[in-house]
Design a protein around this motif. Structure first.
Motif: not given
Ligand SMILES: Cc1ncc(C[n+]2csc(CCOP(=O)(O)OP(=O)(O)O)c2C)c(N)n1
Length: 250
Positions: A122, A175, A177-179, A183, A210-212, A228, A233, A238
């Motif tokens: 994050n 890798r 992401s959670t945006h 994803h 990948l996190s906030t 994010m 990214v 990713l």
């Protein structure tokens, strides 16, 4: 009535302490769903690290062990070696894994330890209120880089997947992401695959998620997701950085 949504069995039924807009809760759920879908809850041992996810042992409905700051891969190594039938995972933040725990993660990866690592990036030290992490972006304002991170003063952010991909040991590096929801679904698949690698005794598997950290980034939850996608990214591309099963044609 047909159940269409429920808590995974691998999660306990307690409220989480995470801040609004934080994606730790989503990532916990993805880990729990992977454990459920592989039917491995009874044999899984998680290693909680230090940081916001320090209370992960309250949320995962499997055996858990607490490790000191950065030492989760070493603790997981010990557990896996004495209990090879167990499914062992670590859950670590970027301060934990890429700063104080850099030596542990590099050596566990180089040894090809048959463990699963969930690395939550994050870009900041969340729990201790927003100090710069090894993964904080250039220009990013944090409590310890109030004018923004500069190369001259703080050097470049560390890309863990790329760094570990220089080693021969890892079996799987990815890798995600959670945006957005697309994803998040991809992240779930990667986490499940990282557990499958361990089941198949392929060796070290790490998923960087990948996190906030909307509170410490000083953003609304919605803006944090946008930031994010637009900033993290591009710097942290990713994708899959190692997959030994792809080479085998599996
Ligand atoms: C040996 C040691 N040094 C420092 C700390 C203080 N500390 C606790 S959490 C933390 C930051 C963790 O950040 P990160 O791993 O990025 O996780 P996040 O809180 O962002 O999820 C620090 C520095 C500690 N607990 N132990």
């Amino acid at each position: 009535m047909k159940t269409v949504f429920q808590k995974p069995e691998a999660m306990t039924d307690v409220p989480m302490h995470y801040c609004p807009g934080c994606t730790h809760g989503i990532i916990h759920r993805l880990v729990a769903e992977a454990i459920d879908s592989l039917g491995i809850r009874e044999q899984t041992i998680g290693v909680a690290s230090v940081g916001c996810s320090v209370f992960a042992y309250d949320y995962f409905n499997c055996d858990m062990q607490q490790a000191a700051h950065g030492r989760a891969p070493a603790v997981a190594t010990g557990i896996k070696r004495v209990r090879p039938e167990a499914m062992v995972f670590t859950y670590q933040g970027d301060g934990d894994l890429a700063s104080i725990g850099m030596a542990e993660i590099v050596h566990a990866a180089a040894r090809g330890e048959n463990i699963t690592v969930v690395f939550v990036n994050n870009a900041i030290y969340g729990m201790t209120s927003g100090q710069m992490a090894p993964t904080s972006l250039l220009g990013q304002k944090t409590a310890t880089s109030p004018r923004g991170r500069t190369v001259e003063e703080m050097g470049y952010p560390i890309k863990m997947c790329e760094l570990l991909a220089t080693l021969d040991g890892p079996a799987y590096l990815s890798r995600v992401s959670t945006h957005d929801s697309r994803h998040v679904l991809q992240a779930g698949k990667a986490i499940k695959k990282a557990f499958e690698m361990q089941q198949q005794k392929k060796g070290f598997a790490m998923v960087e998620v990948l996190s906030t950290c909307s509170v410490n980034w000083g953003m609304t939850p919605a803006n944090a997701l946008k930031w994010m996608a637009e900033n993290m990214v591009p710097y942290y591309p990713l994708g899959v950085y190692r997959d030994v099963t792809a080479k085998e044609g599996n």
